[in-house]
Design an enzyme around this catalytic site. Structure first.
Site, PDB file in Angstrom:
ATOM      1  N   HIS A  51       2.307 -25.508  -0.370  1.00 20.10           N
ATOM      2  CA  HIS A  51       3.406 -26.769  -0.430  1.00 20.10           C
ATOM      3  C   HIS A  51       2.732 -27.884  -0.038  1.00 20.10           C
ATOM      4  O   HIS A  51       2.825 -28.855  -0.803  1.00 20.10           O
ATOM      5  CB  HIS A  51       4.394 -26.525   0.678  1.00 20.10           C
ATOM      6  N   GLU A 110       2.197 -22.259   3.214  1.00 20.79           N
ATOM      7  CA  GLU A 110       2.541 -23.527   3.754  1.00 20.79           C
ATOM      8  C   GLU A 110       1.519 -24.474   3.112  1.00 20.79           C
ATOM      9  O   GLU A 110       2.070 -25.579   2.838  1.00 20.79           O
ATOM     10  CB  GLU A 110       2.653 -23.589   5.083  1.00 20.79           C
TER      11      GLU A 110
HETATM   12 ZN   LIG Z   1       7.799 -21.972   0.993  1.00 12.85          ZN
END
Ligand SMILES: [Zn+2]
Length: 706
Positions: free
Chosen positions: A500, A497
């Site tokens: 991202h 995460e």
């Molecule tokens: Zn992802």
């Protein structure tokens, strides 16, 4: 997972009566969405936002965007890039401001009122969006600019914005006749309602079950930490003893360690049958309706099926290419799963259980085999992975690669006390953006882990607007006696995460529609998955994996075990994933309406591929939020598609040095900063010097020597 807040591209309209109600509302300025955010880093003023503010702001925002569009259309001048494309890009500021907050809060900290509003507004937003994308006068102007693009001499990014916008209109049905347009509007509205209901049903079903055990003798095999967590859950629910729920952080450790086979079966059955119980939360009919409506939509716009429609905007381009790619991986995976199953069965037999290996046995025996073969126990690892330690690890990797540093921001408003805010600084100390992090499960949060944004990076009047990014997870909580200690899976999800988040934070583009993670779905998991590799690297582990009590660095022997066990269980993990990816393709490559229950469709699909009977798809049809409540329809394959890219990219570091500064800089400049401003394969080739190779992926998953 990267959450797609589609509202950024939700362009607007609405019922006049409601708009008039808004106009007569007296205390407009008390609505925080109508003011400039007067908060640190202009984060949303969560402390001032009340449920009633959303509706008022939605209605006003829709009205405002409608006026923006009217102005573009009414412009007497010839359509230009500025007066049409940029004007459209800048329309609907208020609706974007309120909906990013609303949809993010709905995912991370919802309540009944918010859910009702979500349902109420799903068809309204859908109609609003259609009214814009099917607006003939507006499309005429966009098309005029598109047709004259060769004369405009646009730079790469402006050209990409124009292309994306034009395609968006065409793919939304702008070229259709009025009757087809009307049909399409109806389909979109139904889809909006059904997909929001699908997600709500899942949450309701996950929260509706508990396994309450009062006799501790039934709970052999579970560690003190797991028991403490279960006791704490029992307390909050006003129950005696121990409570296990269907949230992953509770059910997964239970399936991994509980010796009691009957109880494993019980909770597993409840887990896999969520939204499949024939009650008001059943998703069987909804999933089928969604798949059929998508097929209707694709056909209306001129495609043979939904996958063909959806994949046109991807790296893979066609359903055939995707299926061919998945099937190529499926074959060695089946062999590996069969090998793994045999090992588990042998251990079961040794324990005197001569029954078929069942899905509720897999994690339990797999954990035992892992312990036996590699002497690796997840519980041995966890003390080295406290929230603080792993956070330091993530920060360290970001510092080494990109020179970033992170400062906690105190006293900033958050949407829940568990969400913390961090300022992100670049290598020269300049401000890059801010990041919310929110780690623990709660009933108001949906399952899984995702990154999202409250404000996309962009340039306004030549100045970089810093992004506001957020990551939301459902990891193991702290207990009374220990801080939050993560499983290795949670550790890699955290890095994922964060990858991202870096895509959002380092973004350096002009137009917000092309910023950060606004890329095609089969490219979006590259920045996230590549980060997982550093999480697992011995060199990096030694930096951050420190015992929460003693501060002792993770011992070499434990790292060695972790490495040796690296491809262990990859057959199972890859099979359950590929099963869902194939199921997704089956739902969306059908050229005829599907009849019957989603569950039956799933079973038939899995029989076709010959999925091992002790494995079920990672996301069953009734629970497949990625495709029925999120943005991954005909796109779930993206994770493994990106897997080819990320393992290949990481290989470039591994072959030279782990934090190779030139490669890191190239990854940042060519991928993380570029968002969706160029063709993804071109961006990748700029970083890599060539197209990626599939070999590193096969090797990593132990699929190369079968
Ligand atoms: Zn992802």
């Amino acid at each position: 997972m990267k959450k797609i807040v589609s509202i950024v591209s939700i362009f607007a309209t609405l019922l006049t009566t409601q708009a008039q109600e808004t106009m007569s509302t007296k205390v407009i300025s008390s609505n925080p969405f109508f003011n400039e955010y007067n908060t640190p880093f202009q984060v949303p003023p969560f402390h001032l936002i009340k449920n009633e503010h959303y509706k008022e702001a939605f209605l006003k925002g829709i009205d405002e965007q409608k006026k923006n569009i009217d102005n573009i259309v009414a412009n007497k001048q010839k359509p230009t890039f500025e007066n049409t494309i940029i004007a459209f890009e800048n329309s609907g500021k208020l609706i974007e401001k309120v909906s990013t907050v609303f949809y993010n809060v709905n995912s991370a900290n919802t309540n009944d009122e918010i859910q009702k509003l979500e349902e109420e507004f799903a068809p309204i937003f859908s109609a609003h969006s259609d009214n814009i994308l099917l607006n003939e006068a507006l499309f005429k102007r966009v098309k005029f600019v598109w047709d004259s693009k060769d004369k405009l001499k646009l730079n790469t990014e402006d050209a990409k914005l124009l292309e994306k916008m034009y395609n968006n209109f065409v793919r939304s049905g702008a070229n259709l006749d009025p009757i087809s347009k009307e049909k399409l509007t109806k389909i979109n509205s139904e889809l909006a309602t059904l997909t929001s209901k699908f997600g709500q049903n899942m949450l309701a079903e996950t929260n509706s079950y508990m396994l309450n055990v009062t006799d501790i003798n039934q709970l052999g095999g579970l560690s003190n930490e797991i028991l403490e967590n279960a006791a704490a859950t029992a307390k909050t629910k006003g129950k005696e003893g121990y409570v296990f729920t269907l949230h992953n952080a509770s059910v997964m450790p239970f399936l991994q360690y509980a010796e009691n086979r009957e109880l494993r079966k019980e909770i597993w059955t409840a887990y896999k049958n969520r939204a499949n119980n024939g009650n008001e939360n059943d998703n069987n009919a909804i999933a089928i309706k969604i798949a059929n409506l998508r097929l209707d939509k694709a056909k209306l716009i001129g495609y043979k099926n939904y996958a063909a429609y959806s994949l046109q905007e991807s790296m893979a381009k066609t359903p055939e290419k995707v299926t061919e790619f998945l099937v190529k991986l499926w074959k060695p995976t089946q062999l590996k799963v069969a090998q793994e199953a045999n090992e588990l069965k042998a251990l079961m037999a040794k324990e005197g259980i001569n029954e078929e290996l069942q899905p509720y046995d897999w994690r339990y025996y797999s954990e035992k085999v892992r312990k036996e073969k590699f002497d690796l126990d997840e519980n041995e690892l966890k003390p080295y992975f406290s929230l603080d330690a792993v956070t330091q690890g993530v920060f360290y990797v970001c510092k080494q690669l990109y020179g970033l540093s992170f400062k906690p921001v105190k006293d900033a408003p958050t949407y829940h006390p568990e969400a913390t805010l961090w300022e992100v600084l670049d290598n020269d100390g300049s401000h890059l953006g801010v990041l919310y992090m929110d780690f623990y499960p709660r009933e108001s949060k949906r399952g899984g882990a995702w990154m999202t944004e409250y404000r996309a990076q962009q340039y306004k009047n030549g100045k970089r607007v810093a992004p506001v990014i957020s990551i939301v997870c459902n990891f193991s909580k702290p207990t009374e006696n220990a801080p939050a200690l993560f499983t290795f899976d949670e550790v890699t999800t955290y890095f994922h995460e964060f990858g991202h988040a870096l895509h959002g934070l380092l973004s350096n583009v002009k137009h917000k529609s092309l910023a950060g993670t606004s890329v095609v779905t089969d490219f979006v998991e590259l920045p996230s998955q590549v980060m997982e590799n550093w999480a697992a690297d011995p060199e990096v582990l030694k930096i951050y994996a420190k015992h929460y009590k003693t501060g002792e660095v993770i011992p070499d022997a434990l790292i060695k075990k972790l490495e040796d066990a690296g491809t262990f269980g990859q057959g199972f993990a890859t099979a359950e994933y590929l099963a869902s990816a194939l199921l997704d393709m089956d739902f969306h490559t059908t050229t005829e309406h599907i009849n019957g229950k989603a569950e039956a469709f799933e079973i038939a699909s899995m029989e076709k591929y010959g999925l091992n009977s002790a494995v079920i798809p990672r996301h069953r049809a009734n629970l497949f939020a990625h495709i029925f409540a999120g943005g991954y329809a005909a796109g779930y394959y993206s994770y493994i598609w990106s897997g080819v890219l990320d393992t290949d990219a990481y290989d470039q570091f591994k072959k030279t040095s782990l934090f190779n500064p030139e490669k890191a800089n190239s990854f940042r400049k060519n991928i993380l900063e570029k968002g969706g401003t160029e063709d993804p394969m071109e961006l990748y080739k700029k970083f890599r010097g060539s197209e990626p190779s599939i070999e590193p992926l096969l090797k990593k998953r132990g699929l190369d020597k079968l």
